[in-house]
Design an enzyme around this catalytic site. Structure first.
Site, PDB file in Angstrom:
ATOM      1  N   GLU A  15       0.837  -1.209   0.000  1.00  0.00           N
ATOM      2  CA  GLU A  15       0.000   0.000   0.000  1.00  0.00           C
ATOM      3  C   GLU A  15       0.870   1.257   0.000  1.00  0.00           C
ATOM      4  OE1 GLU A  15      -2.675   1.578  -0.154  1.00  0.00           O
ATOM      5  OE2 GLU A  15      -4.399   0.290   0.207  1.00  0.00           O
ATOM      6  N   ARG A  95      -7.030   0.163  13.341  1.00  0.00           N
ATOM      7  CA  ARG A  95      -5.654   0.431  12.928  1.00  0.00           C
ATOM      8  C   ARG A  95      -5.601   1.605  11.965  1.00  0.00           C
ATOM      9  NH1 ARG A  95      -4.736  -0.887   7.663  1.00  0.00           N
ATOM     10  NH2 ARG A  95      -5.842  -2.627   6.675  1.00  0.00           N
ATOM     11  N   ASN A  97      -4.641   3.374   8.434  1.00  0.00           N
ATOM     12  CA  ASN A  97      -4.664   2.935   7.040  1.00  0.00           C
ATOM     13  C   ASN A  97      -3.983   3.998   6.169  1.00  0.00           C
ATOM     14  OD1 ASN A  97      -5.467   0.636   5.436  1.00  0.00           O
ATOM     15  ND2 ASN A  97      -6.987   1.943   4.442  1.00  0.00           N
ATOM     16  N   ASP A 115     -11.988  -5.612  11.167  1.00  0.00           N
ATOM     17  CA  ASP A 115     -13.054  -6.463  10.611  1.00  0.00           C
ATOM     18  C   ASP A 115     -14.004  -5.692   9.702  1.00  0.00           C
ATOM     19  OD1 ASP A 115     -14.554  -4.959  12.408  1.00  0.00           O
ATOM     20  OD2 ASP A 115     -14.913  -6.613  13.790  1.00  0.00           O
ATOM     21  N   ASN A 143      -9.411   5.485   2.900  1.00  0.00           N
ATOM     22  CA  ASN A 143      -8.391   5.170   1.902  1.00  0.00           C
ATOM     23  C   ASN A 143      -7.885   6.425   1.216  1.00  0.00           C
ATOM     24  OD1 ASN A 143      -7.235   2.516   1.511  1.00  0.00           O
ATOM     25  ND2 ASN A 143      -9.313   1.747   1.295  1.00  0.00           N
ATOM     26  N   ASP A 193      -9.713   2.328  -4.125  1.00  0.00           N
ATOM     27  CA  ASP A 193      -8.781   2.208  -3.014  1.00  0.00           C
ATOM     28  C   ASP A 193      -7.940   3.481  -2.933  1.00  0.00           C
ATOM     29  OD1 ASP A 193      -6.965   1.300  -1.056  1.00  0.00           O
ATOM     30  OD2 ASP A 193      -7.046  -0.753  -1.788  1.00  0.00           O
TER      31      ASP A 193
END
Length: 286
Positions: A15, A95, A97, A115, A143, A193
């Protein structure tokens, strides 16, 4: 048009590609391996730094070293590897990103639940002195984030919405307003994304599950689609000496053995030379 392999890798969740023009290197991360990579095309070398937690993004700092969006917050890592927390906001099951640096050097850092079960993530603005403010809340999977060349617009993706959103941006204050959809990605086309914005103000988006990168005009019209030889392209950025090479990260996580065998570049970093014209990014001012 050619598609080349910049880094042949097996990243579980590659990423966040970012061109560090100060060192002419590409920063990228493997989130689930807790790795920050620095690829030097001139030496064909991909150096790896292992960090203490899952890392959603790593960006260059104006003072040297990098700033990382880690699981539990924002950390500064110096050239010698020393790590210091700038912002600590640990939450169970959440978390860091993707992230971006705005034209004034502020970090915009996103979070998400592991999740993805609820809209408990956010997009926060972090300044160099450690001041942090949640700007967008009730986000599921924060994102791509980027800015127009004139710094008047900010683009943002919350992946499950299948939208690329655009907001009015005030660069002086670092505030946003009037969030609205720029465009939608169809249900059969993959999931939007990571993104980057080129010199024409067009938005390039990696399509998770779509095996493609798309370019949208500032009006939201699909201008170009480039198929790539990976199932899950995750993000893209321009780099190289003249910012005309598009780097694309990818992931292996969740793919079947058959998919991994058929497309062995899954998890690698690709480069599309001369595909467009990017603009130099800004380093974090902390």
């Amino acid at each position: 048009m050619s598609i080349e392999v910049a880094v042949r890798a097996s990243a579980q969740l590659g990423e966040g590609p970012t061109w560090d023009h100060g060192s002419s290197t590409l920063l990228w991360v493997d989130i689930l391996a807790s790795e920050v990579h620095r690829y030097a095309p001139g030496r064909d070398d991909d150096a790896v730094l292992t960090v203490p937690q899952h890392v959603g993004a790593a960006k260059p700092r104006a003072q040297g070293g990098i700033v990382c969006n880690l699981r539990d917050g924002i950390a500064l890592i110096d050239r010698d590897g020393t790590k210091n927390w700038l912002v600590y906001w640990a939450r169970e099951g959440v978390r860091g990103n993707d992230a971006g640096i705005d034209p004034s050097g502020r970090l915009w850092a996103g979070t998400m639940r592991y999740d993805q079960a609820a809209d408990e993530g956010w997009l926060a603005r972090v300044t160099g002195d450690g001041s942090a403010k949640v700007v967008l809340d009730e986000v599921n999977t924060s994102n791509g984030v980027g800015w127009s060349p004139d710094a008047k617009l900010m683009y943002f993706i919350d992946t499950p919405t299948r939208r690329i959103d655009v907001l009015d941006f005030d660069n002086a204050s670092g505030t946003v307003a009037n969030r609205r959809p720029l465009t939608h990605v169809g249900h059969t086309d993959g999931w939007p994304d990571g993104l980057t914005v080129d010199a024409d103000g067009c938005v390039w988006v990696a399509l998770w599950g779509g095996r493609a990168v798309r370019r949208y005009t500032p009006a939201g019209e699909l201008d170009r689609e480039i198929e790539v030889p990976v199932d899950n392209p995750t993000a893209c950025c321009f780099g190289g000496a003249d910012f005309t090479d598009l780097y694309v990260t990818s992931a292996r996580v969740g793919l079947s053995d058959e998919a991994l065998a058929d497309r062995q570049l899954n998890g690698s970093v690709l480069v599309l030379p001369g595909v467009g014209q990017g603009v130099p990014g800004t380093a974090f001012n902390g």
